[in-house]
Design an enzyme around this catalytic site. Structure first.
Site, PDB file in Angstrom:
ATOM      1  N   MET A 320       0.830  -1.204   0.000  1.00 52.06           N
ATOM      2  CA  MET A 320       0.000   0.000   0.000  1.00 52.06           C
ATOM      3  C   MET A 320       0.864   1.253   0.000  1.00 52.06           C
ATOM      4  O   MET A 320       0.525   2.269  -0.620  1.00 52.06           O
ATOM      5  CB  MET A 320      -0.945   0.005   1.202  1.00 52.06           C
ATOM      6  CG  MET A 320      -2.143  -0.914   1.034  1.00 52.06           C
ATOM      7  SD  MET A 320      -3.290  -0.850   2.433  1.00 52.06           S
ATOM      8  CE  MET A 320      -3.972   0.781   2.260  1.00 52.06           C
ATOM      9  N   GLY A 321       1.995   1.187   0.718  1.00 56.99           N
ATOM     10  CA  GLY A 321       2.889   2.344   0.761  1.00 56.99           C
ATOM     11  C   GLY A 321       3.508   2.629  -0.587  1.00 56.99           C
ATOM     12  O   GLY A 321       3.446   3.759  -1.087  1.00 56.99           O
ATOM     13  N   TRP A 323       2.541   1.694  -3.430  1.00 53.99           N
ATOM     14  CA  TRP A 323       1.545   2.018  -4.452  1.00 53.99           C
ATOM     15  C   TRP A 323       1.434   3.542  -4.616  1.00 53.99           C
ATOM     16  O   TRP A 323       1.235   4.046  -5.725  1.00 53.99           O
ATOM     17  CB  TRP A 323       0.180   1.429  -4.078  1.00 53.99           C
ATOM     18  CG  TRP A 323      -0.923   1.977  -4.924  1.00 53.99           C
ATOM     19  CD1 TRP A 323      -1.106   1.782  -6.263  1.00 53.99           C
ATOM     20  CD2 TRP A 323      -1.972   2.863  -4.508  1.00 53.99           C
ATOM     21  NE1 TRP A 323      -2.217   2.481  -6.694  1.00 53.99           N
ATOM     22  CE2 TRP A 323      -2.759   3.143  -5.641  1.00 53.99           C
ATOM     23  CE3 TRP A 323      -2.322   3.414  -3.279  1.00 53.99           C
ATOM     24  CZ2 TRP A 323      -3.885   3.971  -5.579  1.00 53.99           C
ATOM     25  CZ3 TRP A 323      -3.433   4.232  -3.216  1.00 53.99           C
ATOM     26  CH2 TRP A 323      -4.195   4.505  -4.354  1.00 53.99           C
ATOM     27  N   HIS A 324       1.609   4.279  -3.525  1.00 53.77           N
ATOM     28  CA  HIS A 324       1.560   5.738  -3.622  1.00 53.77           C
ATOM     29  C   HIS A 324       2.785   6.293  -4.341  1.00 53.77           C
ATOM     30  O   HIS A 324       2.743   7.379  -4.911  1.00 53.77           O
ATOM     31  CB  HIS A 324       1.473   6.367  -2.218  1.00 53.77           C
ATOM     32  CG  HIS A 324       0.171   6.117  -1.528  1.00 53.77           C
ATOM     33  ND1 HIS A 324      -0.024   5.090  -0.640  1.00 53.77           N
ATOM     34  CD2 HIS A 324      -1.027   6.757  -1.605  1.00 53.77           C
ATOM     35  CE1 HIS A 324      -1.262   5.109  -0.186  1.00 53.77           C
ATOM     36  NE2 HIS A 324      -1.898   6.103  -0.759  1.00 53.77           N
ATOM     37  N   GLY A 325       3.880   5.553  -4.285  1.00 55.01           N
ATOM     38  CA  GLY A 325       5.117   6.002  -4.916  1.00 55.01           C
ATOM     39  C   GLY A 325       6.283   5.268  -4.287  1.00 55.01           C
ATOM     40  O   GLY A 325       6.157   4.705  -3.198  1.00 55.01           O
TER      41      GLY A 325
END
Length: 387
Positions: A320-321, A323-325
């Site tokens: 999830m982390g 995925w943001h960048g």
């Protein structure tokens, strides 16, 4: 044109959806017309960029062919290797979007909403593998699901079986009136969140923080103020977008799930992730965490179920982390939440034996206070201001 970015977008949507509303009130199916509206709006969103348009078309065709081919294969066979290859191929464009810019290389699949379409595509392959999706899927309806314009830019992430049911259901006049009123209400909530509260927070506090406090605050107080103001801004801005998407979806007869449910009133960190960006957290829970835990339990490489669960949490929040960048603050943000979840789980099991933290209104209030501050510190990490 940016989705939900200005009043012109809403005027265009309002005009385009008038026939949808009339058909809904007359208890007629608007599916065909809504597909037409989606094409028009997508053309408006992506039409100003030739690269974006080509990228969207190629990406969508690729995902459609992949899903349909895997579904045909799954009707005959069920090889785990083919399944893994199909999933990897589905997420490959998204991985390239994240990795290639860091390497300074050109990539084609960079367009608004590529992540959310990928989530839906992977979901289709996973549920086909599970046997939950068996019926032959129309390419047009599948494309409509992947590119459903109210949610294409920032979610919420819908599920195919729920979307399919709504798409083929013609509500009664009374049922559609409720959908219509609910949709309009969500749109007004979106206006309140995005164009009033988020706007005020950003323009009257956030642009001055953390450093330009004109001696009203010390540097440390400026950082603290930034942490809280950024958290509220993030919520109202994103929740505003989600409310617009849910509202427009309901006017089109699709009950897209809500994404936020008073997250800042969460009594613990687990409760928070059941209220914040729910469609994304539930997607990762169902398709990453649960599958990882089930797979590890079946393989019996690790016998302790809690160790498996904690590795699963680290995997979930790490993904999830990033995925943001791929920047460090996103990685740390994900691992921070994994530590919070694991710490709370250990505390919960410890307290279950000793009964030292009773359930009452006082412990509930303290839990909300602690969770709120822990979550705001997480958003401070997420903002990139900490390091």
């Amino acid at each position: 044109m940016t989705p939900y970015g200005n009043i012109v977008f809403f005027i265009i949507i309002g005009i385009l959806l008038l026939p949808t509303i009339i058909l809904g009130l007359r208890e007629k199916s608007a599916k065909g017309y809504n597909i037409f509206v989606s094409i028009i709006v997508l053309a408006l969103i992506f039409g100003n960029s030739l690269n974006g348009t080509i990228s969207l078309i190629l990406f969508t065709v690729f995902q459609l062919l992949l899903i349909i081919a895997y579904q045909k294969y799954r009707l005959q066979k069920n090889s785990g290797t083919v399944f893994i290859v199909a999933v990897l191929m589905s997420i490959l464009p998204l991985v390239l979007v994240k990795v290639l810019p860091i390497l300074g290389l050109y990539h084609l699949f960079g367009f608004l909403g590529v992540s959310y379409i990928t989530f839906k595509s992977v979901q289709m392959i996973l549920e086909t593998r599970d046997g939950l999706i068996k019926d032959k899927i129309s390419a047009v309806e599948l494309a409509y699901f992947l590119l459903f314009f109210p949610t294409v830019s920032s979610g919420p992430i819908d599920r195919w079986r729920r979307f399919y049911k709504d798409m083929h259901t013609v509500p009664s006049n009374q049922e559609y009136q409720k959908l219509l009123l609910s949709g309009i209400n969500y749109i007004f909530v979106g206006f309140l969140y995005k164009f009033i509260l988020a706007y005020l927070i950003y323009n009257y506090t956030l642009i001055y923080l953390p450093n330009h406090t004109y001696n009203y605050l010390t540097p440390f107080q400026g950082q603290i103020a930034y942490m809280y103001m950024y958290s509220f801004y993030l919520f109202f801005d994103f929740a505003g977008y989600s409310a617009f998407a849910v509202g427009v979806s309901r006017i089109m007869g699709i009950q897209t799930p809500i994404n936020f449910n008073r997250p800042f009133s969460s009594r613990n960190i687990k409760d928070f992730w059941n209220r914040w960006h729910m469609s994304l957290s539930f997607w990762f829970r169902d398709y990453v965490y649960m599958r990882f835990v089930l797979w590890m339990t079946k393989k019996k490489w690790i016998k302790n179920k809690f160790t498996i669960s904690y590795i699963g949490f680290f995997l979930l929040f790490f993904l999830m982390g990033i995925w943001h960048g791929l920047e460090w603050h996103f990685v740390v943000y994900g691992l921070y939440h994994a530590l919070l979840i694991i710490s709370f789980d250990k505390f919960e099991r410890w307290n279950k034996k000793r009964k030292l933290w009773p359930k009452n209104k006082w412990t509930h209030a303290i839990g909300v206070f602690i969770t709120f501050n822990a979550v705001c510190f997480g958003f401070y990490i997420f903002s990139g201001k900490l390091f």
